[in-house]
Design a protein around this motif. Structure first.
Motif, PDB file in Angstrom:
ATOM      1  N   SER A 164       0.792  -1.234   0.000  1.00  0.00           N
ATOM      2  CA  SER A 164       0.000   0.000   0.000  1.00  0.00           C
ATOM      3  C   SER A 164       0.824   1.284   0.000  1.00  0.00           C
ATOM      4  CB  SER A 164      -0.925   0.019   1.228  1.00  0.00           C
ATOM      5  OG  SER A 164      -0.174  -0.022   2.429  1.00  0.00           O
ATOM      6  N   ILE A 165       2.143   1.188   0.028  1.00  0.00           N
ATOM      7  CA  ILE A 165       2.948   2.403   0.089  1.00  0.00           C
ATOM      8  C   ILE A 165       2.819   3.200  -1.206  1.00  0.00           C
ATOM      9  CG2 ILE A 165       5.015   1.231  -0.775  1.00  0.00           C
ATOM     10  CD1 ILE A 165       4.841   4.123   1.792  1.00  0.00           C
ATOM     11  N   GLY A 166       2.780   4.509  -1.100  1.00  0.00           N
ATOM     12  CA  GLY A 166       2.698   5.379  -2.270  1.00  0.00           C
ATOM     13  C   GLY A 166       2.886   6.827  -1.864  1.00  0.00           C
ATOM     14  N   TYR A 167       3.683   7.567  -2.647  1.00  0.00           N
ATOM     15  CA  TYR A 167       3.996   8.956  -2.325  1.00  0.00           C
ATOM     16  C   TYR A 167       3.761   9.899  -3.508  1.00  0.00           C
ATOM     17  CZ  TYR A 167       6.817   7.558   1.849  1.00  0.00           C
ATOM     18  OH  TYR A 167       7.260   7.090   3.062  1.00  0.00           O
ATOM     19  N   ASP A 168       3.254   9.416  -4.612  1.00  0.00           N
ATOM     20  CA  ASP A 168       3.267  10.213  -5.834  1.00  0.00           C
ATOM     21  C   ASP A 168       2.377  11.453  -5.765  1.00  0.00           C
ATOM     22  OD1 ASP A 168       5.073   8.509  -7.008  1.00  0.00           O
ATOM     23  OD2 ASP A 168       3.562   7.322  -8.050  1.00  0.00           O
ATOM     24  N   LEU A 169       1.219  11.348  -5.108  1.00  0.00           N
ATOM     25  CA  LEU A 169       0.292  12.483  -5.038  1.00  0.00           C
ATOM     26  C   LEU A 169       0.477  13.303  -3.770  1.00  0.00           C
ATOM     27  CD1 LEU A 169      -3.028  10.800  -6.291  1.00  0.00           C
ATOM     28  CD2 LEU A 169      -1.301  12.042  -7.634  1.00  0.00           C
ATOM     29  N   ILE A 170       0.729  12.629  -2.661  1.00  0.00           N
ATOM     30  CA  ILE A 170       0.878  13.325  -1.382  1.00  0.00           C
ATOM     31  C   ILE A 170       1.732  12.495  -0.445  1.00  0.00           C
ATOM     32  CG2 ILE A 170      -1.275  12.357  -0.455  1.00  0.00           C
ATOM     33  CD1 ILE A 170      -1.621  14.958   1.152  1.00  0.00           C
ATOM     34  N   GLN A 171       2.560  13.178   0.319  1.00  0.00           N
ATOM     35  CA  GLN A 171       3.268  12.553   1.430  1.00  0.00           C
ATOM     36  C   GLN A 171       3.206  13.523   2.602  1.00  0.00           C
ATOM     37  OE1 GLN A 171       7.309  12.052  -0.060  1.00  0.00           O
ATOM     38  NE2 GLN A 171       7.980  13.965   0.858  1.00  0.00           N
ATOM     39  N   LEU A 172       3.407  13.009   3.795  1.00  0.00           N
ATOM     40  CA  LEU A 172       3.385  13.852   4.981  1.00  0.00           C
ATOM     41  C   LEU A 172       4.827  14.057   5.430  1.00  0.00           C
ATOM     42  CD1 LEU A 172       1.278  15.258   6.755  1.00  0.00           C
ATOM     43  CD2 LEU A 172       1.394  13.320   8.322  1.00  0.00           C
ATOM     44  N   ASN A 173       5.364  15.229   5.134  1.00  0.00           N
ATOM     45  CA  ASN A 173       6.719  15.539   5.578  1.00  0.00           C
ATOM     46  C   ASN A 173       6.718  15.674   7.102  1.00  0.00           C
ATOM     47  OD1 ASN A 173       7.091  15.774   2.819  1.00  0.00           O
ATOM     48  ND2 ASN A 173       8.400  17.590   2.998  1.00  0.00           N
ATOM     49  N   HIS A 174       7.481  14.817   7.755  1.00  0.00           N
ATOM     50  CA  HIS A 174       7.482  14.766   9.224  1.00  0.00           C
ATOM     51  C   HIS A 174       8.840  15.236   9.721  1.00  0.00           C
ATOM     52  CE1 HIS A 174       6.600  12.228  13.092  1.00  0.00           C
ATOM     53  NE2 HIS A 174       6.585  13.522  13.301  1.00  0.00           N
ATOM     54  N   TYR A 175       8.862  16.430  10.303  1.00  0.00           N
ATOM     55  CA  TYR A 175      10.094  17.022  10.826  1.00  0.00           C
ATOM     56  C   TYR A 175      10.136  16.801  12.337  1.00  0.00           C
ATOM     57  CZ  TYR A 175       9.734  19.298   6.256  1.00  0.00           C
ATOM     58  OH  TYR A 175       9.601  19.540   4.902  1.00  0.00           O
ATOM     59  N   ALA A 176      10.325  15.555  12.738  1.00  0.00           N
ATOM     60  CA  ALA A 176      10.216  15.199  14.151  1.00  0.00           C
ATOM     61  C   ALA A 176      11.331  15.796  14.992  1.00  0.00           C
ATOM     62  CB  ALA A 176      10.214  13.675  14.304  1.00  0.00           C
ATOM     63  N   LEU A 177      12.500  16.068  14.388  1.00  0.00           N
ATOM     64  CA  LEU A 177      13.640  16.572  15.149  1.00  0.00           C
ATOM     65  C   LEU A 177      13.836  18.067  14.976  1.00  0.00           C
ATOM     66  CD1 LEU A 177      16.242  13.790  14.262  1.00  0.00           C
ATOM     67  CD2 LEU A 177      14.783  13.916  16.273  1.00  0.00           C
ATOM     68  N   ARG A 178      13.710  18.545  13.736  1.00  0.00           N
ATOM     69  CA  ARG A 178      14.156  19.879  13.358  1.00  0.00           C
ATOM     70  C   ARG A 178      15.656  19.978  13.675  1.00  0.00           C
ATOM     71  NH1 ARG A 178       9.297  21.471  16.549  1.00  0.00           N
ATOM     72  NH2 ARG A 178       7.498  21.567  15.157  1.00  0.00           N
ATOM     73  N   SER A 179      16.100  21.071  14.304  1.00  0.00           N
ATOM     74  CA  SER A 179      17.524  21.200  14.612  1.00  0.00           C
ATOM     75  C   SER A 179      17.884  20.366  15.835  1.00  0.00           C
ATOM     76  CB  SER A 179      17.884  22.664  14.873  1.00  0.00           C
ATOM     77  OG  SER A 179      17.282  23.094  16.095  1.00  0.00           O
ATOM     78  N   ALA A 180      19.192  20.175  16.054  1.00  0.00           N
ATOM     79  CA  ALA A 180      19.631  19.407  17.222  1.00  0.00           C
ATOM     80  C   ALA A 180      19.201  20.091  18.508  1.00  0.00           C
ATOM     81  CB  ALA A 180      21.146  19.222  17.186  1.00  0.00           C
ATOM     82  N   GLU A 181      19.229  21.432  18.538  1.00  0.00           N
ATOM     83  CA  GLU A 181      18.792  22.132  19.747  1.00  0.00           C
ATOM     84  C   GLU A 181      17.284  22.018  19.932  1.00  0.00           C
ATOM     85  OE1 GLU A 181      22.026  25.545  20.830  1.00  0.00           O
ATOM     86  OE2 GLU A 181      20.402  26.125  19.483  1.00  0.00           O
ATOM     87  N   SER A 182      16.542  22.054  18.840  1.00  0.00           N
ATOM     88  CA  SER A 182      15.096  21.847  18.948  1.00  0.00           C
ATOM     89  C   SER A 182      14.795  20.467  19.523  1.00  0.00           C
ATOM     90  CB  SER A 182      14.440  22.005  17.575  1.00  0.00           C
ATOM     91  OG  SER A 182      13.061  21.707  17.637  1.00  0.00           O
ATOM     92  N   PHE A 183      15.576  19.478  19.116  1.00  0.00           N
ATOM     93  CA  PHE A 183      15.424  18.126  19.661  1.00  0.00           C
ATOM     94  C   PHE A 183      15.677  18.117  21.159  1.00  0.00           C
ATOM     95  CE2 PHE A 183      17.995  14.377  20.896  1.00  0.00           C
ATOM     96  CZ  PHE A 183      16.978  13.437  20.939  1.00  0.00           C
ATOM     97  N   LEU A 184      16.673  18.868  21.619  1.00  0.00           N
ATOM     98  CA  LEU A 184      16.937  18.936  23.061  1.00  0.00           C
ATOM     99  C   LEU A 184      15.708  19.435  23.814  1.00  0.00           C
ATOM    100  CD1 LEU A 184      20.409  20.400  24.093  1.00  0.00           C
ATOM    101  CD2 LEU A 184      19.575  18.056  24.202  1.00  0.00           C
ATOM    102  N   VAL A 185      15.114  20.516  23.309  1.00  0.00           N
ATOM    103  CA  VAL A 185      13.939  21.079  23.974  1.00  0.00           C
ATOM    104  C   VAL A 185      12.789  20.074  23.945  1.00  0.00           C
ATOM    105  CG1 VAL A 185      12.261  22.963  23.938  1.00  0.00           C
ATOM    106  CG2 VAL A 185      14.668  23.428  23.414  1.00  0.00           C
ATOM    107  N   LYS A 186      12.625  19.392  22.827  1.00  0.00           N
ATOM    108  CA  LYS A 186      11.566  18.386  22.717  1.00  0.00           C
ATOM    109  C   LYS A 186      11.826  17.232  23.666  1.00  0.00           C
ATOM    110  CE  LYS A 186       9.064  15.681  19.243  1.00  0.00           C
ATOM    111  NZ  LYS A 186       8.855  15.471  17.801  1.00  0.00           N
ATOM    112  N   ARG A 187      13.072  16.817  23.791  1.00  0.00           N
ATOM    113  CA  ARG A 187      13.443  15.720  24.698  1.00  0.00           C
ATOM    114  C   ARG A 187      13.070  16.082  26.133  1.00  0.00           C
ATOM    115  NH1 ARG A 187      14.236  12.792  28.278  1.00  0.00           N
ATOM    116  NH2 ARG A 187      15.982  11.406  28.700  1.00  0.00           N
ATOM    117  N   GLN A 188      13.257  17.333  26.496  1.00  0.00           N
ATOM    118  CA  GLN A 188      12.941  17.763  27.853  1.00  0.00           C
ATOM    119  C   GLN A 188      11.444  17.832  28.082  1.00  0.00           C
ATOM    120  OE1 GLN A 188      11.648  20.953  28.891  1.00  0.00           O
ATOM    121  NE2 GLN A 188      11.896  20.562  31.077  1.00  0.00           N
TER     122      GLN A 188
END
Length: 752
Positions: free
Chosen positions: A627-651
């Motif tokens: 069922s995988i398919g990306y041709d029409l739409i995909q959901l870009n998931h920026y779970a980390l962003r920058s390393a510092e943003s990840f730190l804040v998210k981790r906290q």
């Protein structure tokens, strides 16, 4: 009854607790054989076990959680107990220790037998001599061998059980967990049988009411004294072989050698070890006063038996002769280990092979043996990740999309609606709102809880401007604030009057890759769809370390390969669905509880517009190879962003599971930077126009700047905390290619 025996650290014996908290220099047999020798790998195990326990508690919400590992008694240092306390403290501030004990002579006989079968070479005479050396605890630790894993020298295998000094054991644990935290209870095979075990479980853990019967099990078969004598002597010669550090002896092969010299006969008589029980006679009497139930096992042992002497091995047994016959198999095992055919159980670096050299230096430095095995299995397998699928050119910059004005909807209609949850996302809100307004989202319903960075105030102002609707969710109930919000949203007019409903988070962007990149273009390509599964494309930190006031979709353009069926998180999807009343519930990834009358109405399509109804109509939240398919739409998931943003998210933690730790393991699962995908950047000009219009409002700009300042200060503060600075530095040193990351992530999934 509110009581749970944890299964995340192991189904029967929670040995991972033990491996995760022992002193880095206290390498035990399991840490050695399972690849957790280095401090870095042990730290990763600590985080993994802790996160898994937090998840388990968050899922099941027990009143009492039982963790059990007999090996924990071998934690001889206070700092090891402190690490154990730190591991479980996020679960509760009410931590109690229960140790089931037997009289010292009986327990020493059983421990010695188990040690010999694992490689012990020291005779029992060594342990018995400790009876005349004052403090048993101190003397036993002083007599313990230096831990040398490659030479088969481990405290748990070769050392005397120092913890037979129960008074010292209680003081040791109470000293870390608090006075009165430790209780002793009697153990004997007669107590732990199918009939009486439920009574002991109730008594030990304060469980009221009745329990079911315990499982029937065969009485323990103790090894014969003659077999133990043979095995100990075999072990002594094998240790001499290993001391030269020229050969490797995997544990399964070692055990097979001991089994080959097995002989039946009577077991060691604990009465022959009564000198040990006499050492503790007065202490045991005092313990019975504190723990009356111990009287059943700690009464003075019989003293009329002859003192212990090692059994004759019989039939002219010569250990050296046996070991000489084993040498061919030992040499073969050594060759296999060094050529990479076997697991690297000795912790040695094997000679390079074609498969091993495919591993990067960074991967070899951090990946545990299970991950290395996964890597080898992935090479050439149908699950190996790659980017050779789909019809969209992702690496060539394309002409910008044309701007599209916001629609004017008829009265009482909401159009295309996003419902989402936020917590401390102030620097990222405006871009996300501007982006989705630019591609055809008409309305937003946003829930917040516990915000400190101005997120709630910014959303309030956007509501005043008619851009979205904001609801406070601080009084959430149930398993997660997110699900509580989604349940409440069903009663909101903006949801009830929607055409399409979309639940995504502020780190997710709908990347429409057809037509002019808008929702109407997508719907034109999927005219009869009622549900569209938008599969995640995970975007890594792209080498960006610092927080910056730049668009997320512009900063981060490296991502996971399109074909990546493992691990399971990579192909997770979110769902946009027509508001036709087919489902009774909105969940994190999809609508749920399909109404029977709508079973023939719904049609699910994937991101390429292909039918996947049969697979997804009732359940499921991830795409498959079918069922995988990306041709029409995909959901870009920026779970980390920058390393510092990840730190804040981790906290901060995550919205779906507020107590779940996000540590190095999360980084390994989410930091994908192997392939370029520039397709979303075609939206930048129209997003900038919409963004600038929102920022033209002075209050919005001030709140945006306030949020940036809060996150900058939070990141600076976290850099000063050793725990977070170490996490930051470790994360940035990890360099894995796509196959290595899949292999490592699968190993983490297996452990958790």
């Amino acid at each position: 009854k509110g009581v749970r025996f944890a299964d995340s650290p192991g189904n029967k014996n929670h040995t991972r607790l033990w491996m995760a908290v022992s002193d880095p220099n206290h390498v035990d047999p399991l840490r050695y054989n399972r690849g957790y020798i280095t401090g870095q790998k042990q730290t990763a195990l600590f985080e993994l076990v802790q996160a898994a326990l937090i998840k388990e508690v968050d899922t099941h919400r027990p009143d009492t959680l039982i963790l059990s590992a007999a090996q924990l008694c071998w934690l001889a240092r206070a700092d090891e107990l402190a690490r154990l306390k730190a591991l479980v403290s996020p679960l509760s501030n009410d931590i109690r220790i229960t140790a089931h004990v037997d009289d010292q002579a009986s327990l020493l006989a059983r421990v010695y037998g188990a040690q010999v079968l694992e490689g012990r070479a020291e005779p029992l005479a060594r342990d018995l001599a400790l009876a005349d050396r004052g403090s048993w605890w101190t003397a036993a630790l002083k007599a313990a061998p230096k831990i040398t894993p490659q030479a088969g020298q481990f405290l748990e295998t070769q050392g005397a059980p120092f913890w037979l000094d129960y008074n010292a054991l209680v003081a040791h644990w109470d000293g870390v967990f608090g006075a009165g935290s430790t209780q002793l209870r009697p153990y004997s095979p007669d107590v732990f049988n199918a009939k009486t075990a439920p009574d002991e479980i109730r008594a030990a853990f304060g469980i009221t009411g009745t329990l079911g019967k315990a499982a029937e099990r065969k009485p323990a078969q103790h090894p014969s004294a003659m077999w133990l004598a043979r095995g100990r002597q075999i072990n002594a010669v094998l240790l001499q072989v290993l001391a030269k550090k020229q050969r490797i002896l995997p544990r399964p092969l070692w055990r097979s050698f001991i089994n080959e010299v097995k002989t039946d006969g009577p077991a060691i008589d604990p009465a022959q070890l009564s000198a040990v029980s006499r050492v503790f006679a007065q202490d045991n009497a005092d313990l019975i006063q504190r723990f009356p139930d111990l009287g059943a096992v700690l009464q003075a042992a019989a003293h009329d038996a002859a003192s212990w002497a090692e059994s004759d091995c019989g039939n002219g047994f010569r250990a050296s002769q046996y070991v000489l016959s084993f040498m061919g198999r030992i040499d073969k095992a050594t060759k296999d280990e060094q050529s990479g055919k076997g697991a690297d159980l000795a912790g040695l670096k094997p000679a390079s092979t074609a498969q091993d050299t495919a591993l990067s230096e960074s991967a070899r430095a951090i990946m545990p043996p299970l991950a290395v095995q996964n890597f080898k299995k992935l090479l050439g397998s149908p699950f190996a990740p790659h980017n050779r699928m789909g019809r969209v050119d992702e690496t060539t910059p394309q002409a910008p999309y044309s701007p599209v004005p916001m629609r004017k909807l008829p009265a009482g209609q909401s159009g295309n609606v996003i419902v989402g949850c936020m917590k401390n996302e102030a620097p990222y809100i405006l871009e996300w709102v501007a982006y989705h307004r630019a591609i055809g989202v008409d309305n937003f319903l946003i829930y917040t809880n516990g915000c400190e960075d101005g997120t709630s105030e910014m959303l309030d102002r956007l509501q005043e401007m008619g851009v979205l609707q904001h609801r406070l969710n601080d009084n959430w109930k149930g398993k997660s604030p997110q699900q509580h919000a989604l349940n409440k949203s069903l009663d909101e007019p903006v949801i009830m009057n929607a055409d399409w409903i979309i639940h995504i988070d502020v780190d997710e962007f709908m990347n429409i890759r057809c037509g002019n990149g808008t929702l109407p273009d997508l719907f034109e390509h999927t005219p009869d769809a009622t549900n569209i599964a938008m599969t995640w494309r995970l975007f890594g930190h792209n080498g960006v370390t610092d927080l910056a006031d730049d668009f997320v979709i512009d900063q981060f353009d490296t991502c996971a390969p399109k074909f990546c069926p493992k691990p399971h998180t990579v192909w997770g999807f979110k769902t946009m669905f027509r508001n036709i009343g087919a489902y009774d519930k909105i969940s994190c990834h999809r609508p749920n509880k399909l109404r029977p009358e709508a079973e023939t109405t719904v049609k699910w399509v994937n991101g390429s517009g292909q039918d996947m109804t049969k697979e997804a109509a009732q359940k499921g939240w991830r795409s498959s190879k079918k069922s995988i398919g990306y041709d029409l739409i995909q959901l870009n998931h920026y779970a980390l962003r920058s390393a510092e943003s990840f730190l804040v998210k981790r906290q901060r933690g995550r919205a779906l599971h507020v107590d779940r730790s996000i540590g190095l393991n999360y980084w390994i699962r989410m930091d994908w930077s192997d392939h370029k995908d520039l397709t979303i950047k075609r939206n930048l000009p129209r997003v900038r126009t919409e963004y600038d219009q929102l920022m033209a409002d002075p209050q919005i700009k001030a709140l945006h700047d306030k949020g940036r300042t809060w996150h900058r200060a939070k990141a600076d503060a976290l850099h000063t905390m050793p725990e977070f600075q170490d996490l930051y530095e470790q994360a940035l040193t990890i360099k894995l290619n796509e196959t290595e990351r899949v292999a490592y992530a699968l190993a983490l999934d297996m452990e958790s």
